[in-house]
Design an enzyme around this catalytic site. Structure first.
Site, PDB file in Angstrom:
ATOM      1  N   ILE A   1     -13.367   1.427  -1.275  1.00  0.00           N
ATOM      2  CA  ILE A   1     -14.924   2.111  -1.203  1.00  0.00           C
ATOM      3  C   ILE A   1     -14.854   3.238  -0.494  1.00  0.00           C
ATOM      4  O   ILE A   1     -14.544   3.430   0.820  1.00  0.00           O
ATOM      5  CB  ILE A   1     -15.723   1.014  -0.673  1.00  0.00           C
ATOM      6  CG1 ILE A   1     -15.612  -0.401  -1.440  1.00  0.00           C
ATOM      7  CG2 ILE A   1     -17.103   1.488  -0.456  1.00  0.00           C
ATOM      8  CD1 ILE A   1     -16.564  -1.533  -0.799  1.00  0.00           C
TER       9      ILE A   1
ATOM     10  N   LYS B   1     -13.024  -3.733  11.520  1.00  0.00           N
ATOM     11  CA  LYS B   1     -13.930  -2.617  10.453  1.00  0.00           C
ATOM     12  C   LYS B   1     -15.375  -2.379  11.071  1.00  0.00           C
ATOM     13  O   LYS B   1     -15.772  -1.200  10.865  1.00  0.00           O
ATOM     14  CB  LYS B   1     -13.812  -3.274   9.047  1.00  0.00           C
ATOM     15  CG  LYS B   1     -12.469  -3.463   8.484  1.00  0.00           C
ATOM     16  CD  LYS B   1     -12.498  -4.238   7.174  1.00  0.00           C
ATOM     17  CE  LYS B   1     -11.065  -4.556   6.627  1.00  0.00           C
ATOM     18  NZ  LYS B   1     -11.190  -5.438   5.374  1.00  0.00           N
TER      19      LYS B   1
ATOM     20  N   GLY C   1      -2.146 -13.722  -3.066  1.00  0.00           N
ATOM     21  CA  GLY C   1      -1.738 -12.383  -2.253  1.00  0.00           C
ATOM     22  C   GLY C   1      -3.108 -11.879  -1.389  1.00  0.00           C
ATOM     23  O   GLY C   1      -3.049 -11.040  -0.738  1.00  0.00           O
TER      24      GLY C   1
ATOM     25  N   VAL D   1       0.805  -1.295  -0.176  1.00  0.00           N
ATOM     26  CA  VAL D   1       0.114  -0.140  -0.003  1.00  0.00           C
ATOM     27  C   VAL D   1       0.835   1.184  -0.070  1.00  0.00           C
ATOM     28  O   VAL D   1       0.680   2.162  -0.844  1.00  0.00           O
ATOM     29  CB  VAL D   1      -0.829  -0.001   1.076  1.00  0.00           C
ATOM     30  CG1 VAL D   1      -1.864   1.433   1.323  1.00  0.00           C
ATOM     31  CG2 VAL D   1      -2.021  -1.302   1.052  1.00  0.00           C
TER      32      VAL D   1
ATOM     33  N   GLU E   1      -9.905   6.687   5.891  1.00  0.00           N
ATOM     34  CA  GLU E   1     -10.942   6.454   4.993  1.00  0.00           C
ATOM     35  C   GLU E   1     -10.712   4.940   4.585  1.00  0.00           C
ATOM     36  O   GLU E   1     -11.549   4.030   4.575  1.00  0.00           O
ATOM     37  CB  GLU E   1     -10.996   7.224   3.901  1.00  0.00           C
ATOM     38  CG  GLU E   1     -12.002   6.644   2.718  1.00  0.00           C
ATOM     39  CD  GLU E   1     -13.418   6.660   3.157  1.00  0.00           C
ATOM     40  OE1 GLU E   1     -13.958   5.481   2.883  1.00  0.00           O
ATOM     41  OE2 GLU E   1     -13.815   7.763   3.436  1.00  0.00           O
TER      42      GLU E   1
END
Length: 394
Positions: A124, A193, A175, A11, A117
């Site tokens: 999303i 989450k 992955g 990321v 976010e």
């Protein structure tokens, strides 16, 4: 705006790539000037450093992107950044779920921003739209397919008839799943989450832990999938919460849907998350819940919000609510070798081989019953039938 990234994994590399390569009027205002990595990863590149103090003490760095994952050292590093007057954006759901109130308070005290976010739903735009709905509505339910790995496994088992272990290995090879897949298949990733989502939706703090009901897909078999298909159902791993009169439910469990329902049509490693509000009604989002560029995209959106001074919703997380899963009455299927009459003598039961249909039972009791059966050495599986926030009772 000058940016430092903590971590150069998938990321972190995606954030660097988007800022470097997406030539827009917005991204051109951003520059990655430093990337924090482990000492052995420093290779002479002018951006790479193992000295976090050099980032904290650099007055030219305005914002820090935390993508290290885990609780520590991420927790400490985020606090240090905020106290040094640097805004922070993060994709780290584990640390946000446990310290959202602390981070938000310290950011406000130091007149900087803390945005997250991408911690829920990856690419999303979930958090920002949840916050937008809350500007007008009271939100009384959150539910969705919050984990792409578990959805990929269930979807592939349903499509191909493959066994759980075979599809799990495929997910690991692609992955999607870690070498230790527990967070994905046992519901802990969804727990983080859903905690973050309910914190915002209800303006409270829901701490992750054993007091929250979680039943994952570790025990699902090829035969379970086939049995559900024969009865016209598709199974998904859902996280769900419902609020009424200062009481809220919180449950993570396999849930059965008919093929025409929205949840049943969420395929591969996609996520689906939704809310219900006073005036907006049911509102849902479907998209890539993970991956390098979708998650990085959400991080860069947060960075741009800081740069453009687009404030997010201010939440104090101070509503006092009671967790009560006994108010949620649903129908369930339990697959077990045990005699369920012994465990639930007061309930209407229908047996079909190893599959038991249990009518109108509260969620807490059925989860506790299945946990008791698991202690005997059996590997039971449970699924809620056609679960949804609209079916909650209190």
């Amino acid at each position: 705006m000058n940016i430092a990234i903590l971590g150069k994994g998938t990321v972190g590399s995606g954030v660097d790539q988007i800022i470097s390569e997406q030539n827009t009027a917005f991204t051109n205002q951003l520059k990655v000037v430093s990337i924090f990595v482990r000492p052995e990863k420093v290779d002479g590149s002018p951006k790479l450093t193992a000295d976090y103090a050099s980032i904290l003490n650099n007055p030219d760095i305005d914002l820090i992107v935390e993508v290290l994952g885990g609780i520590e050292p991420a927790h400490t590093m985020i606090i240090d950044a905020l106290k040094h007057g640097k805004s922070v954006v993060t994709a780290n759901k584990a640390v946000v779920a446990r310290h959202i109130q602390e981070f938000t308070k310290i950011a406000a005290e130091n007149q900087v921003k803390f945005y997250f976010e991408s911690s829920v739903g990856g690419g999303i735009p979930w958090i920002i739209n949840l916050e937008r709905a809350l500007r007008i509505d009271k939100i009384d339910s959150i539910h969705g397919i919050f984990n792409g790995t578990s959805n990929f496994i269930l979807d592939q088992m349903t499509k191909t008839g493959a066994k759980f272990d075979e599809v799990l290995k495929e997910a690991q090879d692609l992955g999607y799943a870690e070498a230790d897949p527990s967070a994905d298949i046992d519901g802990y990733d969804i727990e983080n989450k859903l905690c973050i989502s309910t914190d915002i939706a209800y303006d409270t703090i829901v701490e992750p832990g054993d007091h929250l009901l979680k039943f994952g897909i570790r025990n699902i078999t090829h035969n379970d999938i086939q049995y559900f298909k024969e009865h016209g159902w598709i199974v998904k791993l859902l996280g769900r919460s419902f609020l009424k009169n200062n009481r809220y439910t919180f449950v993570i469990e396999p849930t059965l849907y008919s093929p025409g329902q929205i949840e049943a049509g969420v395929h591969n490693n996609y996520n689906y998350v939704g809310l219900r509000g006073d005036t907006i009604g049911k509102l849902s989002f479907n998209g890539q819940g993970a991956g390098m560029l979708p998650t990085a995209h959400a991080l860069v959106q947060d960075i741009l919000d800081v740069y453009l001074k687009n404030d997010h919703l201010d939440r104090k997380f101070n509503q006092k609510l009671e967790l009560n899963n006994e108010t949620k009455i649903m129908d369930y299927i339990v697959r077990t070798k045990a005699d369920l009459n012994h465990y639930l003598p007061d309930y209407e039961l229908k047996q079909d081989g190893e599959y038991w249909f249990v009518k109108q039972i509260n969620t807490k009791l059925i989860h506790e019953t299945v946990q008791q059966i698991a202690l005997t050495g059996d590997k039971p599986f449970l699924a809620c039938i056609n679960g949804g926030a609209e079916n909650d009772r209190s």
